[in-house]
Scaffold this motif. Structure first.
Motif, PDB file in Angstrom:
ATOM      1  N   UNK A  49      10.791  -6.512   6.681  1.00 62.58           N
ATOM      2  CA  UNK A  49       9.985  -5.343   6.304  1.00 62.58           C
ATOM      3  C   UNK A  49      10.735  -4.065   6.586  1.00 62.58           C
ATOM      4  N   UNK A  50      10.786  -3.202   5.597  1.00 66.45           N
ATOM      5  CA  UNK A  50      11.412  -1.899   5.737  1.00 66.45           C
ATOM      6  C   UNK A  50      10.518  -0.879   5.070  1.00 66.45           C
ATOM      7  N   UNK A  51       9.737  -0.114   5.815  1.00 68.03           N
ATOM      8  CA  UNK A  51       8.786   0.810   5.202  1.00 68.03           C
ATOM      9  C   UNK A  51       9.428   1.934   4.429  1.00 68.03           C
ATOM     10  N   UNK A  52      10.752   2.082   4.508  1.00 68.19           N
ATOM     11  CA  UNK A  52      11.419   3.144   3.757  1.00 68.19           C
ATOM     12  C   UNK A  52      12.122   2.615   2.522  1.00 68.19           C
ATOM     13  N   UNK A  67       2.106   8.524   1.354  1.00 68.61           N
ATOM     14  CA  UNK A  67       2.503   7.748   2.530  1.00 68.61           C
ATOM     15  C   UNK A  67       1.904   6.345   2.466  1.00 68.61           C
ATOM     16  N   UNK A  68       0.630   6.243   2.128  1.00 69.03           N
ATOM     17  CA  UNK A  68      -0.022   4.937   2.024  1.00 69.03           C
ATOM     18  C   UNK A  68       0.613   4.119   0.906  1.00 69.03           C
ATOM     19  N   UNK A  69       0.962   4.773  -0.182  1.00 64.51           N
ATOM     20  CA  UNK A  69       1.596   4.083  -1.300  1.00 64.51           C
ATOM     21  C   UNK A  69       2.952   3.508  -0.880  1.00 64.51           C
ATOM     22  N   UNK A  70       3.732   4.306  -0.126  1.00 62.82           N
ATOM     23  CA  UNK A  70       5.016   3.832   0.382  1.00 62.82           C
ATOM     24  C   UNK A  70       4.806   2.627   1.302  1.00 62.82           C
ATOM     25  N   UNK A  71       3.835   2.733   2.211  1.00 66.37           N
ATOM     26  CA  UNK A  71       3.592   1.655   3.166  1.00 66.37           C
ATOM     27  C   UNK A  71       3.148   0.376   2.457  1.00 66.37           C
ATOM     28  N   UNK A  72       2.265   0.494   1.466  1.00 70.06           N
ATOM     29  CA  UNK A  72       1.794  -0.693   0.739  1.00 70.06           C
ATOM     30  C   UNK A  72       2.926  -1.358  -0.025  1.00 70.06           C
ATOM     31  N   UNK A  73       3.755  -0.548  -0.653  1.00 74.93           N
ATOM     32  CA  UNK A  73       4.884  -1.129  -1.391  1.00 74.93           C
ATOM     33  C   UNK A  73       5.855  -1.801  -0.432  1.00 74.93           C
ATOM     34  N   UNK A  74       6.079  -1.162   0.731  1.00 75.41           N
ATOM     35  CA  UNK A  74       6.996  -1.746   1.708  1.00 75.41           C
ATOM     36  C   UNK A  74       6.462  -3.064   2.240  1.00 75.41           C
ATOM     37  N   UNK A  75       5.155  -3.123   2.482  1.00 76.33           N
ATOM     38  CA  UNK A  75       4.562  -4.364   2.993  1.00 76.33           C
ATOM     39  C   UNK A  75       4.662  -5.469   1.950  1.00 76.33           C
ATOM     40  N   UNK A  76       4.409  -5.126   0.680  1.00 74.22           N
ATOM     41  CA  UNK A  76       4.491  -6.141  -0.379  1.00 74.22           C
ATOM     42  C   UNK A  76       5.908  -6.647  -0.548  1.00 74.22           C
ATOM     43  N   UNK A  77       6.885  -5.757  -0.402  1.00 73.91           N
ATOM     44  CA  UNK A  77       8.274  -6.200  -0.490  1.00 73.91           C
ATOM     45  C   UNK A  77       8.678  -6.973   0.747  1.00 73.91           C
ATOM     46  N   UNK A  78       8.071  -6.624   1.872  1.00 75.08           N
ATOM     47  CA  UNK A  78       8.423  -7.296   3.111  1.00 75.08           C
ATOM     48  C   UNK A  78       8.009  -8.750   3.141  1.00 75.08           C
TER      49      UNK A  78
END
Length: 397
Positions: A338-341, A322-333
């Motif tokens: 921003x899209x956490x999914x 979950x943290x990995x998904x959130x970090x990647x989403x924030x970096x892409x955002x």
């Protein structure tokens, strides 16, 4: 058989010192958990599965169609006997060497063959409509059972003081509420254990299978040796984040992206705080230390706590994802909305978004030269025919 049963139900394993099964027989004054009570869970699990089929057909499906979720599945690959034979008999993920051989045999370029295999793999995966119905069923059950658990537990003394789980143990009467709560939860997880083989195949299938086995074992252990009080706390704590997870997935399938983002963030916060915070600080503290202080350990006590620790390890793994998904989403955002999914396929804890990969129709077979084949192969190298796509919320229990 009598010898095996006698060995399995050894009182020195299941019960504290100087306690026998005869001490926990039902009387006119008190009712205690009996192992045979759990037999009811098997037919009830079948009933729950049948209720699920009816629910998905007559409630979830109309709701999905009302939200304009498409009933059709992914785009179908055009018929091709040679590629179909390779797909069914040899491999669903051809390597670079096999792709080049098929390219020469069919006179197709490599990218076209890659696209065919991707579309053919997606054909075997359920539509967004099927996913929505599955998530709506789980959301409905989790919402109901969590609401029931909260209403029941807020009236109990052990919710506010966990030491009450061990005072006068194991001579704690079984109430109707605990019996109903346990049997219903056990039946549901049994239905999940078997339906996992027919549901959407997820990347974390082995982990989820292990999770279901550990949960069923915990429910069974805590009921048989009358650790039901602390067991109700564990069950209620686990159901809290599952509601938000399924709700976020439903919003994702319905393309309500802002709602999905909000629900995913809420899910991540509740999941991590409850399973990495409350579970070890509140539950493991009472099962390991308070129980040791009040009544002392015995063999099944060790097994019960080992199963809880196993669940804690699984929760740590899922929290990492979950943290990995959130970090990647924030970096892409940083470069856009921003899209956490919106994560790559490798970062997902399930494999649900593959059927969303709608490709353009396959081009007609073309005459190619050596250079075009080489270029197509080079473009494919590193992705092996996969596309990255937006991913639904991770499926953790």
């Amino acid at each position: 058989m009598a010898g095996i049963l006698s060995w399995f139900w050894n009182e020195r394993f299941w019960l504290p010192h100087n306690v026998t099964w005869a001490d926990l027989k039902n009387t006119d004054e008190a009712t205690f958990p009996q192992a045979e009570d759990l037999y009811l869970a098997c037919p009830l699990a079948f009933c729950i599965f049948m209720i699920r089929l009816v629910f998905e057909r007559f409630i979830a499906r109309p709701c999905a169609l009302g939200l304009k979720i498409q009933a059709n599945g992914p785009q179908k690959a055009q018929p091709n006997a040679i590629l179909e034979k390779v797909f069914t008999a040899i491999t669903k993920h051809p390597d670079e060497k096999r792709l080049e051989g098929l390219s020469k045999q069919l006179d197709w370029d490599v990218r076209t063959i890659q696209r065919w295999f991707r579309q053919r793999r997606n054909q075997e995966k359920p539509s967004t409509l099927a996913r929505f119905c599955e998530s709506m069923w789980r959301f409905t059950f989790y919402l109901y059972i969590f609401t029931y658990g909260v209403r029941f537990l807020k009236k109990t003394p052990w919710l506010w003081n966990t030491r009450e789980c061990w005072y006068n143990y194991p001579y704690q009467p079984l109430t109707v509420d605990i019996h109903y709560y346990y049997i219903l939860e056990l039946s549901f997880y049994l239905s999940l254990l078997f339906s996992q083989f027919t549901d959407i195949r997820r990347k974390d299938f082995p982990i989820m299978f292990l999770h279901h086995l550990a949960t069923i074992s915990l429910i069974t252990f805590s009921y048989v040796n009358n650790m039901a009080r602390v067991g109700t706390l564990v069950l209620c704590l686990h159901d809290a984040s599952d509601i938000l997870m399924e709700a976020a997935k439903m919003a994702n399938y319905a393309k309500c992206q802002r709602l999905c983002n909000l629900l995913f963030v809420m899910f991540a916060m509740v999941f991590i705080s409850s399973r990495l915070g409350l579970l070890p600080v509140w539950i493991l503290n009472t099962t390991l230390f308070e129980s040791w202080e009040i009544m002392g350990p015995y063999p099944s006590w060790w097994v019960f706590n080992l199963l809880l620790i196993l669940l804690q390890i699984l929760h740590s793994f899922w929290s990492y994802l979950i943290v990995k998904i959130a970090c990647r989403a924030i970096s892409r955002g940083k470069a856009g909305k921003w899209n956490p999914l919106h994560v790559s396929k490798d970062d997902r804890s399930d494999i649900e978004s593959s059927s969303d990969e709608e490709d353009s129709p396959l081009p007609a077979p073309v005459q190619k030269h050596h250079n075009s084949t080489t270029n197509g192969t080079n473009k494919a190298h590193g992705t092996n025919g996969y596309l990255t796509a937006g991913a639904p919320c991770p499926d953790q229990h």
